[in-house]
Design a protein around this motif. Structure first.
Motif, PDB file in Angstrom:
ATOM      1  N   GLY A 109     -28.576   0.358  49.265  1.00  0.00           N
ATOM      2  CA  GLY A 109     -28.834  -0.106  50.627  1.00  0.00           C
ATOM      3  C   GLY A 109     -30.304   0.029  50.958  1.00  0.00           C
ATOM      4  N   GLU A 110     -30.614  -0.100  52.251  1.00  0.00           N
ATOM      5  CA  GLU A 110     -32.016   0.027  52.670  1.00  0.00           C
ATOM      6  C   GLU A 110     -32.576   1.379  52.242  1.00  0.00           C
ATOM      7  N   PRO A 111     -33.824   1.409  51.678  1.00  0.00           N
ATOM      8  CA  PRO A 111     -34.777   0.277  51.546  1.00  0.00           C
ATOM      9  C   PRO A 111     -34.686  -0.446  50.203  1.00  0.00           C
ATOM     10  N   ASN A 112     -33.550  -0.302  49.463  1.00  0.00           N
ATOM     11  CA  ASN A 112     -33.325  -1.030  48.212  1.00  0.00           C
ATOM     12  C   ASN A 112     -34.405  -0.737  47.165  1.00  0.00           C
ATOM     13  N   LEU A 113     -34.570   0.545  46.865  1.00  0.00           N
ATOM     14  CA  LEU A 113     -35.578   0.974  45.900  1.00  0.00           C
ATOM     15  C   LEU A 113     -35.168   0.583  44.487  1.00  0.00           C
ATOM     16  N   ARG A 114     -36.125   0.026  43.754  1.00  0.00           N
ATOM     17  CA  ARG A 114     -35.830  -0.396  42.384  1.00  0.00           C
ATOM     18  C   ARG A 114     -36.708   0.320  41.351  1.00  0.00           C
ATOM     19  N   PHE A 115     -37.854   0.789  41.749  1.00  0.00           N
ATOM     20  CA  PHE A 115     -38.785   1.404  40.792  1.00  0.00           C
ATOM     21  C   PHE A 115     -39.262   2.745  41.330  1.00  0.00           C
ATOM     22  N   TYR A 116     -39.396   3.723  40.419  1.00  0.00           N
ATOM     23  CA  TYR A 116     -39.885   5.060  40.802  1.00  0.00           C
ATOM     24  C   TYR A 116     -40.777   5.588  39.684  1.00  0.00           C
ATOM     25  N   ALA A 117     -41.906   6.193  40.098  1.00  0.00           N
ATOM     26  CA  ALA A 117     -42.756   6.916  39.151  1.00  0.00           C
ATOM     27  C   ALA A 117     -43.311   8.131  39.879  1.00  0.00           C
ATOM     28  N   GLY A 118     -43.093   9.300  39.305  1.00  0.00           N
ATOM     29  CA  GLY A 118     -43.542  10.528  39.952  1.00  0.00           C
ATOM     30  C   GLY A 118     -44.266  11.456  38.997  1.00  0.00           C
ATOM     31  N   ALA A 119     -45.365  12.049  39.479  1.00  0.00           N
ATOM     32  CA  ALA A 119     -46.119  13.051  38.716  1.00  0.00           C
ATOM     33  C   ALA A 119     -45.833  14.412  39.333  1.00  0.00           C
ATOM     34  N   LEU A 120     -45.512  15.372  38.482  1.00  0.00           N
ATOM     35  CA  LEU A 120     -45.083  16.689  38.945  1.00  0.00           C
ATOM     36  C   LEU A 120     -46.212  17.433  39.651  1.00  0.00           C
ATOM     37  N   LEU A 121     -45.863  18.077  40.743  1.00  0.00           N
ATOM     38  CA  LEU A 121     -46.766  19.010  41.418  1.00  0.00           C
ATOM     39  C   LEU A 121     -46.308  20.423  41.048  1.00  0.00           C
ATOM     40  N   GLU A 122     -47.117  21.122  40.276  1.00  0.00           N
ATOM     41  CA  GLU A 122     -46.749  22.445  39.778  1.00  0.00           C
ATOM     42  C   GLU A 122     -47.635  23.519  40.377  1.00  0.00           C
TER      43      GLU A 122
END
Length: 367
Positions: A109-122
């Protein structure tokens, strides 16, 4: 959502949450330094959504965000909660094809996310706190340059947080040092038994008052007090009882004299009081109140046998022609006269008032 304790023990998760709490970042206002990083990573990665987020116990909180319009979401729909379970970059090219996220309400559903890329905060201890992430409405990937930039900017987020913590710890240390300095200065100026100013500190305060008077401040009065026959207390009841008397007398002085008056322990059973903006006559009235309170106040409140003492007092004025040593010498002479004339009385420097005031009390020791 994944159970963080699947990968980490409950103790490790508690330590991770404590590490996050130690940064004091949660629920803080928006800050331009973080907002600028989010804007830059959005531009570099060509992503409509960019977020600096931290994974709390039961929520995902955003320090800065672009394209979402909210500051937190429940943890059970968080993609970043998966990202902190592994090191380095976490990239999901198409969320609809990943079984971990295909049924996520942010995907279906909203917001219909299709792509994710995350860099870790350590944290500096190695605990995963959250991510710097970018998201898109279309399946896609990042170039090598974009991946490098995402990780580099995540490192800058943590560097800024470390700097904030260092500044906060430095400020706290300065406060602690200042409190310690203040306490040491207080101890250096305080009589340890009574909490009153000690002789050195009182002399400094008296010298300041004399200087103010010489510059035009109103005159003041000085009072030197000696507890009558105090040696009998120590000889008869012991030094602990003598200390109790000294402490109780100091408390009585705090009750009798004004808050603006400066009270000190001169030494042994001698006390000194400076009364700013007071005439000798006004000081004599204060001494009278003290004599009256002594006559009805036992110096050993917890003892079944009351113990009453009296005091001899010398009073002189502090004027613009005075200096500290002269004032102390005159007051000491007046105190000596009070003792010679039978104790339990005040002798005042002439100022249009009787030369002395005697209260006719029996000043003999009453154990």
């Amino acid at each position: 959502m994944p159970d963080l304790t699947d990968r980490c023990s409950a103790e490790h998760e508690a330590q991770r949450l404590q590490a996050l709490a130690d940064y004091r970042i949660l629920d803080t206002p928006e800050e331009s330094a973080f907002d600028e990083i989010v804007e830059v990573v959005s531009i570099i990665c060509e992503a409509p959504i960019a977020v600096i987020n931290f994974v709390d116990r039961d929520r995902q909180w955003f320090k800065s965000e672009k394209g979402l319009g909210v500051r937190e979401t429940p943890l059970d729909i968080s993609i970043c909660a998966h990202a902190i379970l592994q090191s380095g970059l976490f990239i999901v090219p198409d969320t609809t094809r990943d079984p971990r996220f295909s049924s996520n309400p942010l995907v279906t559903g909203e917001p219909n996310l299709r792509f994710y890329a995350g860099a870790l905060l350590e944290s500096r201890e190695g605990y995963p706190l959250g991510t710097l992430c970018v998201l898109d409405y279309q399946p896609r990937d990042l170039t090598e340059r974009q991946r490098f930039a995402l990780q580099a900017l995540a490192n800058q987020v943590m560097a800024h947080m470390e700097l904030m913590r260092a500044h906060r710890e430095q400020a706290e240390l300065i406060c602690e040092l200042e409190a310690t300095r203040h306490e040491l200065a207080k101890r250096a100026a305080t009589d340890p038994l009574t909490g009153l100013l000690n002789r050195r500190a009182f002399e400094q305060r008296l010298d300041q008052e004399v200087a103010l008077i010489q510059r035009g401040a109103p005159p003041a009065a000085l009072m030197l007090i000696d507890l009558d026959h105090f040696k009998r207390v120590n000889d008869t009841l012991g030094h602990q009882a003598g200390d109790e008397v000294i402490v109780r007398f100091a408390e009585l002085c705090r009750e009798v004299f004004r808050q603006a008056d400066v009270i000190g322990r001169w030494g042994g059973e001698e006390f000194v009081v400076m009364l700013p903006r007071a005439s000798v006559a006004e000081a004599r009235h204060a001494a009278e109140r003290l004599h009256q309170r002594l006559a009805i106040t036992s110096m050993r409140a917890d003892s079944a046998t009351p113990l009453y003492i009296s005091a001899s007092i010398g009073i002189c004025s502090l004027s613009g022609v005075s200096n500290m040593d002269e004032c102390l010498h005159r007051t000491d002479e007046l105190l000596y006269q009070a003792k010679e004339q039978g104790r339990n009385r005040s002798i005042c420097e002439p100022e249009g008032v009787p030369a002395h005031r005697s209260f006719g009390m029996d000043s003999s020791f009453r154990p």
